[in-house]
Design a protein around this motif. Structure first.
Motif, mmCIF file in Angstrom:
data_model
loop_
_atom_site.group_PDB
_atom_site.id
_atom_site.type_symbol
_atom_site.label_atom_id
_atom_site.label_comp_id
_atom_site.label_asym_id
_atom_site.label_seq_id
_atom_site.Cartn_x
_atom_site.Cartn_y
_atom_site.Cartn_z
ATOM 1 N N VAL A 148 33.057 -21.618 61.688
ATOM 2 C CA VAL A 148 33.556 -21.029 62.932
ATOM 3 C C VAL A 148 34.502 -19.914 62.510
ATOM 4 O O VAL A 148 35.521 -20.166 61.869
ATOM 5 C CB VAL A 148 34.285 -22.079 63.788
ATOM 6 N N TYR A 149 34.138 -18.694 62.845
ATOM 7 C CA TYR A 149 34.784 -17.551 62.220
ATOM 8 C C TYR A 149 35.313 -16.588 63.266
ATOM 9 O O TYR A 149 34.583 -16.106 64.134
ATOM 10 C CB TYR A 149 33.758 -16.843 61.331
ATOM 11 N N ASP A 150 36.591 -16.324 63.178
ATOM 12 C CA ASP A 150 37.204 -15.331 64.065
ATOM 13 C C ASP A 150 37.105 -13.977 63.370
ATOM 14 O O ASP A 150 37.623 -13.803 62.272
ATOM 15 C CB ASP A 150 38.668 -15.714 64.301
ATOM 16 N N ASP A 151 36.419 -13.044 64.026
ATOM 17 C CA ASP A 151 36.207 -11.744 63.384
ATOM 18 C C ASP A 151 37.506 -11.044 63.058
ATOM 19 O O ASP A 151 37.574 -10.207 62.171
ATOM 20 C CB ASP A 151 35.355 -10.855 64.286
ATOM 21 N N ALA A 152 38.552 -11.401 63.785
ATOM 22 C CA ALA A 152 39.832 -10.766 63.512
ATOM 23 C C ALA A 152 40.621 -11.542 62.466
ATOM 24 O O ALA A 152 41.356 -10.967 61.678
ATOM 25 C CB ALA A 152 40.638 -10.657 64.803
ATOM 26 N N GLY A 153 40.442 -12.893 62.437
ATOM 27 C CA GLY A 153 41.347 -13.675 61.599
ATOM 28 C C GLY A 153 40.709 -14.608 60.584
ATOM 29 O O GLY A 153 41.412 -15.342 59.890
ATOM 30 N N GLY A 154 39.378 -14.628 60.491
ATOM 31 C CA GLY A 154 38.741 -15.467 59.498
ATOM 32 C C GLY A 154 38.444 -16.871 60.010
ATOM 33 O O GLY A 154 38.401 -17.117 61.222
ATOM 34 N N ALA A 155 38.228 -17.794 59.049
ATOM 35 C CA ALA A 155 37.773 -19.144 59.396
ATOM 36 C C ALA A 155 38.793 -19.879 60.265
ATOM 37 O O ALA A 155 40.006 -19.695 60.130
ATOM 38 C CB ALA A 155 37.519 -19.938 58.126
ATOM 39 N N ILE A 156 38.269 -20.685 61.166
ATOM 40 C CA ILE A 156 39.129 -21.426 62.093
ATOM 41 C C ILE A 156 38.910 -22.919 61.886
ATOM 42 O O ILE A 156 37.770 -23.372 61.819
ATOM 43 C CB ILE A 156 38.762 -21.101 63.559
ATOM 44 N N ASP A 157 40.000 -23.681 61.812
ATOM 45 C CA ASP A 157 39.882 -25.136 61.844
ATOM 46 C C ASP A 157 39.808 -25.555 63.297
ATOM 47 O O ASP A 157 40.568 -25.047 64.131
ATOM 48 C CB ASP A 157 41.111 -25.779 61.198
ATOM 49 N N LEU A 158 38.880 -26.454 63.602
ATOM 50 C CA LEU A 158 38.747 -26.875 64.990
ATOM 51 C C LEU A 158 39.832 -27.891 65.329
ATOM 52 O O LEU A 158 39.947 -28.929 64.675
ATOM 53 C CB LEU A 158 37.369 -27.499 65.226
ATOM 54 N N PRO A 159 40.627 -27.589 66.342
ATOM 55 C CA PRO A 159 41.639 -28.563 66.755
ATOM 56 C C PRO A 159 40.948 -29.730 67.474
ATOM 57 O O PRO A 159 39.855 -29.549 68.007
ATOM 58 C CB PRO A 159 42.529 -27.785 67.724
ATOM 59 N N PRO A 160 41.578 -30.924 67.491
ATOM 60 C CA PRO A 160 40.944 -32.044 68.173
ATOM 61 C C PRO A 160 41.053 -31.870 69.683
ATOM 62 O O PRO A 160 41.941 -31.164 70.180
ATOM 63 C CB PRO A 160 41.754 -33.251 67.706
#
Lengths: 787, 252
Positions: free
Chosen positions: A531-543
């Motif tokens: 899951v990748y934010d084009d502005a900020g890179g990889a995202i950890d999914l919050p619960p």
């Protein structure tokens, strides 16, 4: 013929180089407009005609299993015209001589052969014989990609059973104009097939005797599809309906319409810019052309011609030039429009192509160009006829120059006289120099706009396929599987890492808006499909919350903290409210994610997945493919590298053509401006230059004086053009926002470089053309006569 | 006192051995067009310009005087005949060598001055001095023609006479061997014309520049050492001016 008209034609012939250069500038504006609008109108017309002739459905719905008798009740929904139940599903294909597994979309054909809706355009062969369950019709693009012909065979794993299928027909379908596999971005004709089989054969294979799992509808004219969609959903819910959708959300049509939308953006923006630039340049060039006719205008007035007659004479001159340009542009635009449309026809599988540019686009482009040219003439002629005849005929007094910072102080020692002449000439006419600079700058800008596309697409690939995807293979499963399936995949040859995903069809609702989408349940931190934010890179999914793309947030009008209602369209069809916990930017689509365990919880199921991502040792890839082809629960296989290659190849086919066309137009603009300004400078300063030749300057030296000025202006224009190009390109990138794509606003330094080099090249070429005239300067005439 | 000076000069010239020939033309013919449409601009003209002399070429318009000057100045080629300068036959020169010849040895003054409007007086002169092998300083050239105080003026800020004097300064700043003036006073009133002719006379006298001056104005011929009359493309007569008078005494 009136002697003035004779003069007109002689003048035109005399300045034919300039006539051509101005016409070229006009032609670029008209050409781009006709080309772009023509391509869109033709694409739209082709799609419309195709859809109509082949009865493309208005509403689509998928169910798990519904009895055929339900079709009658569907037909009773108000507004429904015709209903066609059918059986569709995915299967994997094994093609001889092709290692990788291919995915196929199977679709049933009624006993009559040609379906009622979504009719096939049979290219060759015949419809299937229902007594023979192994006969298939293959979509044309897949057949072409693999060289399949009538009588050939295919091996398919259909619902865990391996079957040998015989090709009896090759066809196109309005449903698969954009034949795209699950999760893919581009049609991949080697790895994605559409097969049509007899209904009985598929009913047997999927255990759907007397039932259907897919239905398509056409509506009576004027019926709102959304109302029908809602009623259909209600009707299908208890049979496992995954949500009906209207034609606009049908995947192939959605891609096609997105593409047309994109083209429309481009067609609004680019030709407007081109036309504006062309109009501006025409105006400038014509203005200067008339200015050199000052003496003649005085003479006419001395003879007794009225201002109006003189004005009309020059107006005619300009109109002839404009008409040449418009004709040239219309022809060029029509030819290029035809080329682009046929490129689209190739990209989208159309059985026919209608090239129907609307005459309005020709008329609009032509009228605008003509208006710009005549306006340029009007101002110039008015200035010329205002002079008293005697004054006009007298050679203009030497232009007054003044000393500037260049002539004083230390700087002056730096420059020789010819260089000083160049600078003075440039600064003596700041407006004219400025306009020339602006004109050349616009050609740089237009080039940057064209080249920026490649940069943006490269960035898009880098982010979407490289940064955000680290898997090599993605496998879609026929149904949900427990986590142990991941172990099973891990044991396949060459598999180094496995990551499971649970995709669920949902309808997301917020306020009055809703959108049907596939919600992906992922692990908290992903190693393969990220899951990748084009502005900020990889995202950890919050619960315990939804992570949605900013595009989806925009579609739903939701923001951080909004509670989105999810109508799950499968399983026990729960309805849940989930808060948006994070919004991220993506260039492609409008995805939504949740933690895998949250999705499982929502679905009231145990820990299951229906998609797995694999990282594979390339050396064992072929062995893995062989295994995958025989694995029963594999529904679809997607290869990342193949997607990238496909993407690049498609882009190379289409985008490069566009970039090429625009680059050509931009170069024409540059040539038009530089050639004209140098040519006019020559007619204004021919006497001065000839004098220099007489007193001993070489051809090279006088060329330096005249062309040095052109090149100086060009060099000044380069950074200006880069700046304007940057603004325009970034503006255009950000105005490009469809559900399918957002274009990253990126311009690589190399694009600036190429744009500047190409413009410089065009300028040098024009300069060389003028240089030939300098060689023929009449040295003697200058001694006696004045002008 | 001026008259005394001139008499002294004349005396010196008379005593001196016959001057060397700076340039000689033989059998110059120039035909424009061919066949029945042919126009004969020159019909076999012989011309010698001697070192340091001031020659006036006198003739009505169409007499061929400009054509002659153009050929001598390396701007045009004769249909037949030759021009020798410094032992070389310039009529055989290619374009590059002709340019070289003009650049190094010939100064031109035109009827319409032909100054570069974007350059100041001084810079117009520098235009030539920068490319000449042994030039004088632009200020010196301007000083010679009495425009030392106008150096920084642009052509638009100068009167016609002043512009023509700048043109003369531009022509002589390279220290040309030959100065060719084509109707230098043609665009000027007589008073201003005299000032310009004084400048040419002074250059001829002080620098010893061989000078050929074209005019249709017979009055000007009084300042020449020799007067060559042209008519209909041929030399009608050559007269040595026994009573050369100063340009300042001319009027027309």
């Amino acid at each position: 013929m009136h002697p003035l008209d004779r003069k007109l034609f002689r003048d035109l012939w005399h300045i034919k180089g300039q006539v051509l250069a101005i016409a070229l500038v006009i032609a670029t504006g008209v050409g781009v407009m006709v080309q772009s609008l023509g391509a869109i109108q033709s694409l739209q017309a082709t799609a419309d005609a195709y859809y109509e002739r082949y009865h493309f459905a208005d509403v689509f719905a998928h169910v798990k299993r519904a009895p055929k008798s339900l079709a009658r009740r569907i037909a009773d929904i108000p507004g429904v015209q015709s209903v066609e139940p059918r059986i569709v599903d995915y299967a994997t294909l094994d093609i001889e001589g092709f290692n990788e597994p291919a995915t196929t979309y199977l679709s049933s054909l009624p006993d009559l052969g040609q379906p009622l809706l979504n009719r096939l355009a049979l290219v060759s062969g015949r419809f299937v014989d229902h007594s023979n369950p192994d006969e298939v019709i293959v979509n044309k693009r897949f057949a072409e990609a693999h060289g399949l012909t009538i009588g050939g065979t295919l091996t398919a794993v259909i619902n865990t059973t391996k079957r040998s299928l015989r090709i009896v027909g090759i066809a196109l379908s309005p449903e698969h104009v954009y034949a795209i596999g699950p999760g893919a971005l581009m049609p991949d004709d080697k790895r994605y097939a559409v097969l049509w089989m007899g209904e009985a054969a598929l009913a047997g294979a999927f255990d759907l005797d007397g039932a259907f799992n897919d239905v398509t509808l056409t509506l009576l004219p004027g019926t709102d599809p959304e109302g029908v969609v809602q009623r259909l959903d209600t009707l299908l819910a208890r049979y496992g309906g995954t949500g009906a959708y209207a034609r606009k959300d049908q995947i192939s049509n959605w891609f096609l319409m997105s593409e047309i939308d994109q083209l429309k953006t481009m067609a609004r923006l680019l030709p407007t810019i081109f036309l504006a630039v062309a109009a501006f340049l025409t105006n400038m060039v014509v203005d200067r052309l008339i200015a050199t006719e000052r003496g003649v205008i005085g003479l006419f007035k001395a003879f007794g011609y009225s201002d109006l007659e003189v004005g009309w004479h020059y107006m005619k001159l300009v109109m002839v030039i404009s008409l040449i340009g418009i004709a040239l542009g219309a022809l060029l635009g029509a030819a290029l429009g035809h080329l682009t449309t046929s490129l689209y026809a190739e990209m989208y599988a159309f059985p026919f192509l209608l090239f129907r540019p609307h005459p309005a686009s020709f008329v609009a482009a032509g009228a605008l160009s003509l208006a710009a040219a005549t306006l340029g003439t009007a101002t110039a002629v008015r200035r010329a006829v205002r002079l008293a005849p005697a004054e006009a005929m007298r050679p203009p007094a030497p232009q007054s120059f003044s000393r500037s910072f260049l002539s004083s102080g230390r700087l002056s020692g730096f420059f020789d006289q010819p260089t000083r002449m160049i600078f003075r000439q440039v600064f003596r006419w700041p407006v004219r120099s400025g306009l020339t600079v602006l004109g050349i700058a616009m050609s740089v800008a237009v080039l940057i706009m064209a080249l920026q596309w490649l940069d943006s697409i490269n960035r898009l690939i880098d982010v979407y396929f490289v940064a955000a995807q680290r898997q090599d293979v993605t496998v879609g499963l026929t149904e949900v599987r427990p986590p142990s399936v991941q172990e099973a995949f891990k044991n396949l040859p060459g598999v180094q890492a496995v990551e499971g995903e649970r995709d669920v069809d949902v309808r997301a609702r917020f306020g009055s808006r809703s959108k049907r989408l596939s919600l992906a349940g992922m692990t908290e931190r992903q190693g393969l499909f990220i899951v990748y934010d084009d502005a900020g890179g990889a995202i950890d999914l919050p619960p315990g919350g939804l992570v949605i793309s900013s595009k989806l947030a925009e579609i739903l009008g939701a923001e951080l903290g909004s509670r989105i209602t999810l109508d799950v369209l499968e399983g026990q069809r729960p309805v849940v409210d989930v808060p948006v916990v994070r919004i991220f930017d993506t260039y492609i689509g409008y995805p939504a994610y949740m933690r895998l365990e949250a999705v499982n919880r929502m679905m009231r199921e145990t820990e299951v997945v229906n998609r797995v991502h694999l990282r594979v040792d390339p050396r064992e890839q072929d062995a893995l493919f062989r295994k995958l082809k025989d694995t029963p629960y594999v529904a679809a296989v997607t290869l990342r590298q193949a997607s990238i290659d496909m993407f690049n190849e498609t882009m190379a086919r289409t985008l490069l053509v566009f970039v090429g066309i625009f680059a050509g137009f931009a170069a024409a603009l540059a040539v038009g401006v530089v050639y004209n300004s140098a040519r006019i400078a020559l007619s204004e300063r021919g006497r001065e230059l000839a004098t220099l030749r007489v007193i001993g300057f070489t051809r090279f030296e006088i060329s330096y004086i005249l062309l040095g000025q052109s090149l100086l202006l060009t060099v000044l224009a380069l950074p200006v053009g880069c700046f304007i190009g940057n603004r325009l390109a970034l503006g255009m990138a950000s105005s490009f926002n469809t559900e399918l794509y957002r274009i990253p606003a990126v311009i690589e330094p190399s694009s600036y470089g190429y744009a500047m080099l190409l413009t410089l090249g065009a300028a040098v070429l024009s300069a060389l053309l003028v240089r030939r005239r300098l060689d023929r300067l009449d040295l003697i005439a200058v001694l006696k006569t004045r002008e | 006192m001026q008259t005394d000076q001139r008499e002294a000069d004349d005396a010196r010239k008379a005593d001196a051995p016959p001057a060397k020939t700076a340039l000689s033309a033989r059998g110059l013919t120039k035909v424009y067009g061919t066949g029945e449409l042919a126009v004969w601009a020159l019909r076999g003209v012989d011309l010698d310009l001697r070192e340091g002399e001031l020659v006036v070429l006198l003739g009505a318009s169409g007499s061929g005087k400009s054509t002659l000057l153009n050929i001598v100045g390396g701007l045009d080629r004769p249909t037949e005949g030759s021009v020798h300068f410094d032992g070389a036959e310039i009529t055989r020169f290619n374009d590059a060598r002709l340019t070289r010849y003009r650049r190094d040895h010939v100064g031109f003054v035109f009827q319409f001055y032909n100054l570069v409007p974007s350059l100041t007086a001084e810079e117009n002169v520098a235009l030539v001095t920068e490319i000449a092998p042994n030039p004088m300083k632009p200020s010196e050239a301007l000083g010679l023609i009495g425009l030392g105080d106008r150096q920084t003026h642009f052509p638009a800020q100068l009167s016609g006479g002043e512009q023509q004097r700048v043109a003369i300064a531009r022509a002589i700043a390279k220290r040309p061997r030959i100065l060719l003036c084509d109707e230098p006073t043609g665009a000027l009133d007589s008073q201003t014309g005299v000032v310009v002719l004084e400048a040419i006379e002074r250059i001829n006298r002080e620098l010893g520049t061989t000078t050929a001056l074209i005019t249709h104005n017979a009055g000007i011929s009084a300042m020449a050492d020799r007067v060559i009359r042209l008519a209909d493309g041929a030399i009608q007569d050559v007269s040595i001016n026994g009573h050369k008078i100063a340009a300042s005494e001319l009027s027309w």
